[in-house]
Motif scaffolding. Structure first.
Motif, mmCIF file in Angstrom:
data_model
loop_
_atom_site.group_PDB
_atom_site.id
_atom_site.type_symbol
_atom_site.label_atom_id
_atom_site.label_comp_id
_atom_site.label_asym_id
_atom_site.label_seq_id
_atom_site.Cartn_x
_atom_site.Cartn_y
_atom_site.Cartn_z
ATOM 1 N N SER A 288 0.845 -1.182 0.000
ATOM 2 C CA SER A 288 0.000 0.000 0.000
ATOM 3 C C SER A 288 0.886 1.239 0.000
ATOM 4 O O SER A 288 2.073 1.163 0.335
ATOM 5 N N GLY A 289 0.288 2.356 -0.397
ATOM 6 C CA GLY A 289 0.986 3.634 -0.301
ATOM 7 C C GLY A 289 1.452 4.243 -1.593
ATOM 8 O O GLY A 289 1.989 5.346 -1.599
ATOM 9 N N GLY A 290 1.258 3.576 -2.706
ATOM 10 C CA GLY A 290 1.675 4.164 -3.979
ATOM 11 C C GLY A 290 0.769 5.313 -4.375
ATOM 12 O O GLY A 290 -0.230 5.609 -3.726
ATOM 13 N N GLY A 291 1.142 5.972 -5.466
ATOM 14 C CA GLY A 291 0.325 7.068 -5.947
ATOM 15 C C GLY A 291 1.097 7.999 -6.847
ATOM 16 O O GLY A 291 2.182 7.670 -7.331
ATOM 17 N N GLY B 234 10.453 15.879 -6.460
ATOM 18 C CA GLY B 234 10.897 16.464 -5.203
ATOM 19 C C GLY B 234 10.054 16.058 -4.010
ATOM 20 O O GLY B 234 10.426 16.315 -2.860
ATOM 21 N N GLY B 235 8.948 15.405 -4.274
ATOM 22 C CA GLY B 235 8.042 14.997 -3.213
ATOM 23 C C GLY B 235 8.436 13.692 -2.555
ATOM 24 O O GLY B 235 9.477 13.098 -2.874
ATOM 25 N N SER B 236 7.578 13.254 -1.645
ATOM 26 C CA SER B 236 7.839 12.034 -0.873
ATOM 27 C C SER B 236 6.624 11.116 -0.892
ATOM 28 O O SER B 236 5.493 11.566 -1.035
ATOM 29 N N LEU B 237 6.911 9.835 -0.771
ATOM 30 C CA LEU B 237 5.878 8.825 -0.609
ATOM 31 C C LEU B 237 6.392 7.769 0.354
ATOM 32 O O LEU B 237 7.599 7.534 0.426
ATOM 33 N N SER B 238 5.452 7.125 1.026
ATOM 34 C CA SER B 238 5.814 6.034 1.919
ATOM 35 C C SER B 238 5.034 4.801 1.518
ATOM 36 O O SER B 238 3.806 4.847 1.388
ATOM 37 N N LEU B 239 5.743 3.706 1.301
ATOM 38 C CA LEU B 239 5.132 2.429 0.966
ATOM 39 C C LEU B 239 5.205 1.487 2.164
ATOM 40 O O LEU B 239 6.144 1.573 2.970
ATOM 41 N N LEU C 91 9.006 1.491 3.057
ATOM 42 C CA LEU C 91 9.958 2.184 2.195
ATOM 43 C C LEU C 91 9.585 3.658 2.181
ATOM 44 O O LEU C 91 8.546 4.041 1.652
ATOM 45 N N GLN C 92 10.413 4.469 2.803
ATOM 46 C CA GLN C 92 10.227 5.909 2.788
ATOM 47 C C GLN C 92 11.023 6.472 1.622
ATOM 48 O O GLN C 92 12.246 6.287 1.561
ATOM 49 N N MET C 93 10.337 7.144 0.714
ATOM 50 C CA MET C 93 10.972 7.659 -0.491
ATOM 51 C C MET C 93 10.903 9.176 -0.496
ATOM 52 O O MET C 93 9.806 9.746 -0.481
ATOM 53 N N ASN C 94 12.057 9.805 -0.494
ATOM 54 C CA ASN C 94 12.151 11.258 -0.511
ATOM 55 C C ASN C 94 12.848 11.738 -1.777
ATOM 56 O O ASN C 94 13.508 10.955 -2.459
ATOM 57 N N SER C 95 12.705 13.003 -2.063
ATOM 58 C CA SER C 95 13.346 13.623 -3.237
ATOM 59 C C SER C 95 13.089 12.798 -4.497
ATOM 60 O O SER C 95 14.007 12.504 -5.269
ATOM 61 N N LEU C 96 11.850 12.436 -4.683
ATOM 62 C CA LEU C 96 11.491 11.601 -5.830
ATOM 63 C C LEU C 96 11.667 12.354 -7.141
ATOM 64 O O LEU C 96 11.471 13.577 -7.209
ATOM 65 N N ASN C 97 12.055 11.622 -8.173
ATOM 66 C CA ASN C 97 12.194 12.198 -9.504
ATOM 67 C C ASN C 97 11.514 11.269 -10.510
ATOM 68 O O ASN C 97 11.181 10.118 -10.184
ATOM 69 N N PRO C 98 11.292 11.750 -11.728
ATOM 70 C CA PRO C 98 10.555 10.932 -12.704
ATOM 71 C C PRO C 98 11.177 9.553 -12.961
ATOM 72 O O PRO C 98 10.452 8.615 -13.320
ATOM 73 N N ASP C 99 12.484 9.426 -12.780
ATOM 74 C CA ASP C 99 13.129 8.118 -12.970
ATOM 75 C C ASP C 99 12.705 7.090 -11.928
ATOM 76 O O ASP C 99 12.964 5.898 -12.092
ATOM 77 N N ASP C 100 12.071 7.544 -10.866
ATOM 78 C CA ASP C 100 11.589 6.624 -9.834
ATOM 79 C C ASP C 100 10.215 6.058 -10.175
ATOM 80 O O ASP C 100 9.705 5.193 -9.467
ATOM 81 N N THR C 101 9.622 6.524 -11.267
ATOM 82 C CA THR C 101 8.318 6.026 -11.682
ATOM 83 C C THR C 101 8.407 4.554 -12.056
ATOM 84 O O THR C 101 9.209 4.162 -12.902
ATOM 85 N N ALA C 102 7.585 3.732 -11.409
ATOM 86 C CA ALA C 102 7.624 2.289 -11.631
ATOM 87 C C ALA C 102 6.541 1.629 -10.790
ATOM 88 O O ALA C 102 5.925 2.266 -9.940
ATOM 89 N N VAL C 103 6.342 0.347 -11.050
ATOM 90 C CA VAL C 103 5.563 -0.483 -10.135
ATOM 91 C C VAL C 103 6.538 -1.025 -9.095
ATOM 92 O O VAL C 103 7.561 -1.620 -9.452
ATOM 93 N N TYR C 104 6.226 -0.810 -7.846
ATOM 94 C CA TYR C 104 7.086 -1.256 -6.746
ATOM 95 C C TYR C 104 6.512 -2.547 -6.174
ATOM 96 O O TYR C 104 5.336 -2.592 -5.771
ATOM 97 N N LEU C 105 7.356 -3.568 -6.162
ATOM 98 C CA LEU C 105 6.926 -4.884 -5.701
ATOM 99 C C LEU C 105 7.656 -5.263 -4.427
ATOM 100 O O LEU C 105 8.889 -5.184 -4.351
ATOM 101 N N CYS C 106 6.896 -5.696 -3.467
ATOM 102 C CA CYS C 106 7.433 -6.136 -2.193
ATOM 103 C C CYS C 106 7.805 -7.615 -2.271
ATOM 104 O O CYS C 106 7.140 -8.387 -2.981
#
Length: 122
Positions: A7-10, A15-20, A80-95
């Motif tokens: 959970s937690g994608g979006g 430059g923003g942050s997300l937490s998975l 997974l705490q993700m900070n300073s996100l950039n477009p290269d981080d765009t993906a499906v994240y699999l646990c």
């Protein structure tokens, strides 16, 4: 069998942050490692971060200093705490989770979640 639910994608701006988070349930013997891969269109699946039950963590060079992985052994949950996100981080994240086949077995099995989409875009 072990089931993993992420959970937690979006969608987030650069430059923003997300937490998975990812919770493991089912027949749990003793999870030894959990972590995250990511799969972007047209690219190979990449190990993002991995953490052992003792707390030892490893990161892909591309996320070092920006992402933090942690594991709550009691809750069988990896974050997974993700900070300073950039477009290269765009993906499906699999646990994923790894555990021995039984308490006395040296053989291990790995389990995967369905994935959660992370999109970094203005």
């Amino acid at each position: 069998q072990v089931q993993l639910v992420e959970s937690g994608g979006g969608l987030v701006q650069p430059g923003g942050s997300l937490s998975l988070s990812c919770v493991a349930s089912g027949t749990i013997v003793r999870i030894t490692d959990m972590g995250w891969y990511r799969q972007a269109p047209g690219k190979q699946r990449e190990l993002v971060a991995r953490v052992s039950s003792s707390g030892t963590a490893d990161y892909a060079d591309s996320v070092k200093g920006r992402f933090t992985v942690s594991m709550d052994n009691g809750k069988n949950t990896v974050y997974l705490q993700m900070n300073s996100l950039n477009p290269d981080d765009t993906a499906v994240y699999l646990c994923f989770a790894i555990q021995p086949r039984s308490r006395l077995s040296s053989m291990v099995d790995s389990y995967w979640g369905q994935g959660t989409q992370v999109t970094v875009s203005p």
